[in-house]
Write a protein that holds these residues in place. Sequence first.
Motif, PDB file in Angstrom:
ATOM      1  N   VAL A   9       7.795   3.256   4.053  1.00  0.00           N
ATOM      2  CA  VAL A   9       6.713   3.900   3.306  1.00  0.00           C
ATOM      3  C   VAL A   9       7.103   3.918   1.829  1.00  0.00           C
ATOM      4  N   ASP A 149       2.665   9.697   6.285  1.00  0.00           N
ATOM      5  CA  ASP A 149       1.535   8.811   6.087  1.00  0.00           C
ATOM      6  C   ASP A 149       1.240   8.053   7.374  1.00  0.00           C
ATOM      7  N   ASP A 150       0.142   8.382   8.032  1.00  0.00           N
ATOM      8  CA  ASP A 150      -0.250   7.664   9.240  1.00  0.00           C
ATOM      9  C   ASP A 150      -0.881   6.339   8.823  1.00  0.00           C
ATOM     10  N   ARG A 151      -0.183   5.275   9.121  1.00  0.00           N
ATOM     11  CA  ARG A 151      -0.667   3.952   8.737  1.00  0.00           C
ATOM     12  C   ARG A 151      -1.042   3.118   9.956  1.00  0.00           C
ATOM     13  N   SER A 152      -1.360   3.776  11.053  1.00  0.00           N
ATOM     14  CA  SER A 152      -1.626   3.054  12.298  1.00  0.00           C
ATOM     15  C   SER A 152      -2.994   2.379  12.329  1.00  0.00           C
ATOM     16  N   ASN A 153      -3.906   2.782  11.446  1.00  0.00           N
ATOM     17  CA  ASN A 153      -5.253   2.224  11.489  1.00  0.00           C
ATOM     18  C   ASN A 153      -5.816   2.106  10.070  1.00  0.00           C
ATOM     19  N   ARG A 154      -5.075   1.464   9.189  1.00  0.00           N
ATOM     20  CA  ARG A 154      -5.445   1.398   7.773  1.00  0.00           C
ATOM     21  C   ARG A 154      -6.444   0.311   7.454  1.00  0.00           C
ATOM     22  N   TYR A 155      -6.324  -0.820   8.103  1.00  0.00           N
ATOM     23  CA  TYR A 155      -7.129  -1.986   7.735  1.00  0.00           C
ATOM     24  C   TYR A 155      -7.979  -2.436   8.906  1.00  0.00           C
ATOM     25  N   LYS A 156      -9.042  -3.083   8.569  1.00  0.00           N
ATOM     26  CA  LYS A 156      -9.892  -3.665   9.611  1.00  0.00           C
ATOM     27  C   LYS A 156      -9.161  -4.870  10.198  1.00  0.00           C
TER      28      LYS A 156
END
Length: 160
Positions: A9, A149-156
Amino acid sequence: MTDPVLKRVAVRKYTTEKVAQNDIDKLINAFQASPCGMHQTDVMQMTVVEDEKLLSQIEQVTNNACYNAPLLFVINVKKNNEFGERDASVAAENIMVEAAELNLGSVYLMNAASVLNSAKNLEEKLGLPQNFETCVIVACGHAAEQPNDDRSNRYKVVRR
């Protein structure tokens, strides 16, 4: 989470604790292992900044954009090279993933790199040849705080 890619991160607050030389060597090895476009290894180089006086000068010139990290990896590329920026970004990611593996914090700094390019008095101190420019800086050190920072579903993501 143990995977260093998922653990990495952006850290913007560091302790004053120095990074161990053995860890710095591992971070340099991660830089050396980075891929390069068309095997052009002569278009990129890196300056490792540990010297407190030089770190302070860089902080001053960049308006504290390096977050007072005790260690900077200044990645430089040959001017007007078609692969330089991409190679520098991949090399920076290698360093940041290795930093996560070593339980160190890091952050990718592009704006500070741009500012550094206009600081002609620092180019010589950084060992920067005239035909090179700073592309990215990776600030690194022991994190003073760990972002949640939850980054598990950031982008399509599209799967077909």
